[in-house]
Design an enzyme around this catalytic site. Structure first.
Site, short mmCIF file in Angstrom:
data_model
loop_
_atom_site.label_atom_id
_atom_site.label_comp_id
_atom_site.label_asym_id
_atom_site.label_seq_id
_atom_site.Cartn_x
_atom_site.Cartn_y
_atom_site.Cartn_z
N LYS A 290 -3.01 -11.03 -0.25
CA LYS A 290 -4.30 -11.44 0.45
C LYS A 290 -4.54 -12.98 0.33
O LYS A 290 -4.95 -13.53 1.43
CB LYS A 290 -5.38 -10.69 -0.39
CG LYS A 290 -5.35 -9.17 0.11
CD LYS A 290 -6.43 -8.29 -0.74
CE LYS A 290 -6.31 -6.90 -0.37
NZ LYS A 290 -7.42 -6.13 -1.05
N GLU B 211 -6.81 -8.23 -9.62
CA GLU B 211 -6.75 -8.82 -8.22
C GLU B 211 -7.78 -10.21 -8.44
O GLU B 211 -7.44 -11.34 -8.31
CB GLU B 211 -7.28 -8.14 -7.00
CG GLU B 211 -6.40 -7.08 -6.49
CD GLU B 211 -6.81 -6.26 -5.18
OE1 GLU B 211 -7.04 -5.08 -5.44
OE2 GLU B 211 -6.95 -6.93 -4.17
N THR C 158 -7.61 -2.27 -11.03
CA THR C 158 -6.62 -2.87 -10.09
C THR C 158 -7.39 -3.96 -9.38
O THR C 158 -6.90 -5.25 -9.17
CB THR C 158 -6.24 -2.07 -9.01
OG1 THR C 158 -5.73 -0.74 -9.64
CG2 THR C 158 -5.13 -2.68 -7.75
N GLU D 230 -9.76 2.83 -0.11
CA GLU D 230 -10.25 3.44 -1.17
C GLU D 230 -10.49 4.89 -1.02
O GLU D 230 -10.15 5.94 -1.66
CB GLU D 230 -11.20 2.73 -1.94
CG GLU D 230 -10.85 1.18 -2.40
CD GLU D 230 -12.06 0.74 -3.00
OE1 GLU D 230 -12.00 -0.63 -3.38
OE2 GLU D 230 -12.96 1.45 -3.73
N ARG E 24 0.84 -1.30 -0.01
CA ARG E 24 0.11 -0.02 0.08
C ARG E 24 1.01 1.34 -0.02
O ARG E 24 0.67 2.13 -0.60
CB ARG E 24 -0.95 0.11 1.21
CG ARG E 24 -2.13 -1.05 0.90
CD ARG E 24 -2.99 -1.19 2.03
NE ARG E 24 -4.17 -2.08 1.67
CZ ARG E 24 -4.85 -2.60 2.76
NH1 ARG E 24 -4.75 -2.40 3.98
NH2 ARG E 24 -5.93 -3.53 2.37
N ASN F 16 -11.49 -3.08 0.05
CA ASN F 16 -11.41 -2.44 1.37
C ASN F 16 -11.62 -0.70 1.03
O ASN F 16 -11.13 0.01 0.57
CB ASN F 16 -9.81 -2.38 1.64
CG ASN F 16 -9.58 -1.72 3.21
OD1 ASN F 16 -10.12 -0.72 3.35
ND2 ASN F 16 -8.73 -2.26 4.25
N ARG G 13 0.65 0.60 -11.79
CA ARG G 13 0.04 0.76 -10.47
C ARG G 13 -1.18 -0.21 -10.49
O ARG G 13 -1.30 -1.02 -9.63
CB ARG G 13 -0.70 2.15 -10.80
CG ARG G 13 -1.54 2.65 -9.53
CD ARG G 13 -2.69 1.96 -9.02
NE ARG G 13 -3.13 2.51 -7.56
CZ ARG G 13 -4.27 2.09 -6.93
NH1 ARG G 13 -4.82 1.15 -7.51
NH2 ARG G 13 -4.80 2.47 -5.85
C1 LIG Z 1 -5.06 -2.58 -3.43
C2 LIG Z 1 -5.91 -2.87 -2.65
O1 LIG Z 1 -7.22 -3.62 -2.86
C3 LIG Z 1 -8.29 -2.98 -3.24
C4 LIG Z 1 -8.11 -2.04 -4.49
C5 LIG Z 1 -7.82 -0.73 -4.02
C6 LIG Z 1 -7.15 0.27 -4.90
O2 LIG Z 1 -6.97 -0.05 -6.05
O3 LIG Z 1 -6.95 1.51 -4.57
C7 LIG Z 1 -7.96 -0.31 -2.58
C8 LIG Z 1 -8.46 -1.19 -1.61
C9 LIG Z 1 -9.13 -2.34 -2.03
O4 LIG Z 1 -10.50 -2.16 -2.26
C10 LIG Z 1 -5.75 -2.91 -1.36
O5 LIG Z 1 -6.45 -3.66 -0.14
O6 LIG Z 1 -4.93 -2.09 -0.67
#
Ligand SMILES: C=C(O[C@@H]1C=C(C(=O)O)C=C[C@H]1O)C(=O)O
Length: 258
Positions: free
Chosen positions: A166, A247, A243, A196, A16, A192, A155
């Site tokens: 995860k 995942e 993104t 976000e 993150r 999450n 990104r």
């Molecule tokens: C990247 C993640 O997975 C998801 C995608 C996110 C994003 O693209 O910014 C942020 C949170 C999650 O909904 C995370 O959990 O940090």
């Protein structure tokens, strides 16, 4: 991110933090693009003589850049997802021995075409300073677009590391979701909303800070070069959903590599 140390690479907090740093690159790249006109010729197939290349002028430049950078092993890194993997050139540098971090199929998880489509159809028209052609700047615009696209590619495909982190944090949960092909359950599990929301709030602040001349900060009209809310909206509508698609696509195949 030191890809030689899997134990730190797959720490979700480290991932993150890497995504936060990528925000800066993307915001600055969008601010740079905002200096230029729309320049439709960059997104055309026929304006320039490109030999037997079939595609947009922008895609042609992306290929040139990827072929050049592949010769110094850029695309051997696990966090790089090239547009033209079949047309890369051999590296003149010896290969690095990256430890196995992602699943064997991770290079096949690729949303590059969706990224190019939203960049050309949504981002460029909203970020450009007007909708005119600017022939003398076609090269500069294309170079700027390549920078923006490469930052967005990296990104969004970082979602592979998020997904692996995860999965490893709760393999039992994900094995069950994957065996049941519970796509909605996987989507809910990886989402999450608090993270976000924090990202979108921070992007507005970064857009205001980076896009405004600091000497004008306290003037009546410290006009930011790009609407900070637009940057957040592009993340909300495209960057984050793509993104999460990376995942989910990565996790749906994860039992192939058990
Ligand atoms: C990247 C993640 O997975 C998801 C995608 C996110 C994003 O693209 O910014 C942020 C949170 C999650 O909904 C995370 O959990 O940090």
């Amino acid at each position: 991110m030191d890809f030689m140390k899997p134990e730190t690479v797959l720490d979700l907090n480290n991932i993150r933090q890497a995504l936060v740093r990528m925000e800066d690159t993307i915001v600055f790249d969008l601010i740079e693009r905002s200096q230029f006109f729309l320049s439709p010729s960059v997104y055309s197939q026929s304006k320039f003589q490109l030999g037997d290349f079939k595609g947009l002028f922008l895609e042609w430049l992306l290929l040139q850049v990827e072929q050049t950078h592949s010769q110094v092993r850029r695309y051997e890194a696990p966090d790089e997802t090239p547009f033209f993997p079949q047309q890369l050139k051999p590296s003149i540098l010896p290969p690095l021995k990256y430890p196995k971090i992602l699943a064997n199929y991770s290079d096949e998880i690729n949303v590059n075409q969706e990224i190019l489509n939203f960049y050309v159809q949504q981002i460029v028209p909203q970020v450009s300073c007007n909708d005119a052609e600017q022939e003398e700047n076609s090269g500069s615009v294309a170079c700027c677009d390549v920078e923006c696209l490469q930052a967005l590619l990296r990104r969004i495909h970082f979602g592979k590391f998020v997904a692996e982190a995860k999965y490893q944090a709760d393999p039992i949960l994900y094995k069950q979701l994957i065996e049941n092909r519970d796509i909605k359950g996987i989507e809910e599990s990886i989402t999450n909303s608090a993270v976000e929301s924090k990202i979108l709030e921070r992007l507005v602040v970064k857009g205001e800070s980076y896009g405004t001349d600091p000497t004008l900060k306290y003037s009546q009209n410290p006009q930011s070069k790009v609407d900070p809310k637009l940057i957040a909206r592009l993340y909300k509508d495209y960057v984050i959903p793509l993104t999460k698609k990376v995942e989910v696509d990565y996790l749906l195949r994860r039992l192939e590599d058990e």
